[in-house]
Design a protein around this motif. Structure first.
Motif, PDB file in Angstrom:
ATOM      1  N   GLU A   5       0.835  -1.152   0.244  1.00 27.34           N
ATOM      2  CA  GLU A   5      -0.151  -0.067  -0.105  1.00 27.34           C
ATOM      3  C   GLU A   5       0.759   1.219  -0.189  1.00 27.34           C
ATOM      4  N   VAL A   6       2.015   1.143   0.669  1.00 27.77           N
ATOM      5  CA  VAL A   6       3.014   2.532   0.682  1.00 27.77           C
ATOM      6  C   VAL A   6       4.267   1.977   0.625  1.00 27.77           C
ATOM      7  N   MET A   7       5.282   2.793   0.570  1.00 25.07           N
ATOM      8  CA  MET A   7       6.528   2.737   0.472  1.00 25.07           C
ATOM      9  C   MET A   7       7.263   3.321   1.571  1.00 25.07           C
ATOM     10  N   ARG A   8       8.185   2.385   2.196  1.00 22.31           N
ATOM     11  CA  ARG A   8       9.096   2.679   3.448  1.00 22.31           C
ATOM     12  C   ARG A   8      10.416   3.445   2.916  1.00 22.31           C
ATOM     13  N   GLY A   9      11.033   4.270   3.530  1.00 20.30           N
ATOM     14  CA  GLY A   9      12.130   4.757   3.004  1.00 20.30           C
ATOM     15  C   GLY A   9      11.619   5.808   1.893  1.00 20.30           C
ATOM     16  N   GLY A  10      12.813   6.469   1.196  1.00 22.64           N
ATOM     17  CA  GLY A  10      12.492   7.649   0.289  1.00 22.64           C
ATOM     18  C   GLY A  10      13.802   8.395   0.301  1.00 22.64           C
ATOM     19  N   GLY A  48       5.099  14.139   0.413  1.00 21.21           N
ATOM     20  CA  GLY A  48       4.091  13.178   0.345  1.00 21.21           C
ATOM     21  C   GLY A  48       4.941  11.951   0.347  1.00 21.21           C
ATOM     22  N   GLU A  49       4.716  10.679  -0.176  1.00 28.61           N
ATOM     23  CA  GLU A  49       5.239   9.454   0.159  1.00 28.61           C
ATOM     24  C   GLU A  49       6.606   9.319  -0.289  1.00 28.61           C
ATOM     25  N   VAL A  50       7.100  10.079  -1.322  1.00 26.72           N
ATOM     26  CA  VAL A  50       8.339  10.043  -1.977  1.00 26.72           C
ATOM     27  C   VAL A  50       9.396  10.210  -0.648  1.00 26.72           C
ATOM     28  N   VAL A  51       8.968  10.863   0.420  1.00 29.54           N
ATOM     29  CA  VAL A  51       9.980  11.457   1.447  1.00 29.54           C
ATOM     30  C   VAL A  51       9.819  10.037   2.325  1.00 29.54           C
TER      31      VAL A  51
END
Length: 411
Positions: free
Chosen positions: A351-356, A378-381
């Motif tokens: 559902e999402v990404m950890r890290g970034g 957002g999620e890229v961070v």
């Protein structure tokens, strides 16, 4: 002549749309780009099509309670300045109906499309120029005179110039709806470090042979306490666990996946309400003649009881014929199950990404990076929330902080 914008925002998902609307309503000339054919697909498919858009239980004073990051305090500033109550007020102004489920989770009452329409309306109110689908082929920067456009972007619709660039491209999960590593690659190109990306909120999988006894439980769900890690890295959740053909999912499996590391066992209590050994001993003392699996089914699903007890002959007898030791060992196996996942279902099911993008190179106030005029939201961070609306709230809060921090238009 190359068109000039105050800011180009790359990524028309939750964070990008919200940032564009606020920046445009501040009077900035905004260009919003996205390579995908459809706008905000992750909003549309989330929460079973109704989008769990925030969570009332979020406490920005203690972000580590609901967010993972190598720097858990980083997200505190943005979350404190734009809260779930602020986003709820926006929905109410637009007349978007919503409802609360358990643990503070808020969903659109009708459809996630209502939320997408709200965000597009906010962009319209800000006069945002929206090109989609439109990929970005290259981003160039030059350190020009004050007030000059420092960035030139080569897009599929031609070149544009901008004073600032905001990267809101999300993470790597669900590539079939357009997820890519473009934002991560851009960060690296400008010398920014990354925290290794990995899938989060993702079903866990097991080696086929070791999982064979449990594969027949696919589709079964029950409330558990699930934990992993030790000492300061320990984390536990009280949620529903779902058995699948390949492993574990449901809220419990997804939540713990964000904290699980390869090689670690899980610790699962399949009946956290009370002790099964005491309950079984009491039933035996009362003269119970039921087979042990059927007596156990007073407390756990029958299918689980049948499969769990089939591997030991002394767990298949009438309750009254079972030794106290056998009952204690059965209870122990259910309260302290320690399976070891071999992996997870990967980006397609995460559902999402950890890290970034590493937060050490970003301002917690503005989300501007150490590269002047380049922002990440957002999620890229490297900020990853729990299941239950926390990741969307980070999208709103980081977009809001960034949009208010963008320099005013020089024209």
């Amino acid at each position: 002549m190359t068109p000039v914008f105050d800011v180009v925002i790359v990524g028309a998902g939750a964070a990008g749309l919200f940032c564009a609307g606020i920046a445009g309503q501040r009077g900035l000339r905004v260009l919003l780009l996205d390579h995908a054919p459809k706008v905000a697909e992750k909003i549309r498919i989330s929460g079973g099509g109704r989008c769990n858009f925030t969570n009332r239980e979020l406490d920005p004073r203690q972000p580590q309670r609901h967010f993972l990051s190598q720097n858990p305090a980083f997200c505190r500033s943005a979350l404190a300045r734009y809260t779930p109550a602020d986003f709820i007020a926006l929905l109410q102004r637009h007349g978007v109906a919503f409802e609360e489920k358990h643990k503070g989770q808020l969903f659109c009452s009708r459809s996630a499309q209502d939320l997408i329409a709200l965000l597009l309306h906010e962009c319209g109110a800000g006069g945002v120029t929206h090109w989609q689908p439109c990929g970005v082929r290259a981003v160039h920067w030059h350190d020009g005179a004050p007030g000059s456009a420092s960035y030139r972007l080569e897009t599929e619709r031609g070149a544009v110039a901008a004073h600032a660039v905001v990267v809101a491209t999300g993470g790597l999960p669900v590539p079939k709806i357009g997820a890519s590593d473009w934002g991560l690659r851009l960060a690296q190109r400008f010398g920014l470090g990354l925290v290794e990306p990995r899938p989060a909120l993702v079903p866990l999988t097991f080696e086929a042979l070791s999982w064979a006894p449990y594969a027949h439980l696919a589709g079964l769900a029950l409330p558990v306490r699930i934990a992993t890690g030790s000492k300061k890295q320990a984390m536990a959740f009280d949620e529903d666990l779902l058995f699948t053909h390949r492993g574990l999912s449901g809220p419990a499996g997804l939540q713990i996946s964000s904290y699980w590391n390869p090689g670690q066992p899980l610790r699962i209590d399949l009946h956290p309400k009370n002790r099964l050994d005491a309950a079984l001993q009491a039933a035996k003392a009362a003269g119970g003649r039921k087979l042990l699996p059927n007596a156990l089914a007073q407390h756990l699903p029958q299918r689980l009881c049948d499969i769990w007890t089939q591997h030991r002959p002394d767990w298949q007898r009438p309750l009254s014929d079972c030794s106290d030791k056998a009952l204690a060992q059965l209870a122990e196996s259910l309260h302290h199950w320690a399976p070891s996942p071999s992996g997870d279902e990967g980006w397609a099911k995460a559902e999402v990404m950890r890290g970034g993008v590493d937060t050490r190179q970003l301002s917690s106030q503005s989300l501007e990076s150490s590269q002047p005029g380049l922002y990440f939201i957002g999620e890229v961070v490297d900020v990853t929330g729990w299941l239950g609306g926390y990741n969307f709230q980070w999208a709103w809060a980081s977009a809001h902080a960034c949009a208010l921090a963008l320099p005013p238009s020089p024209h």
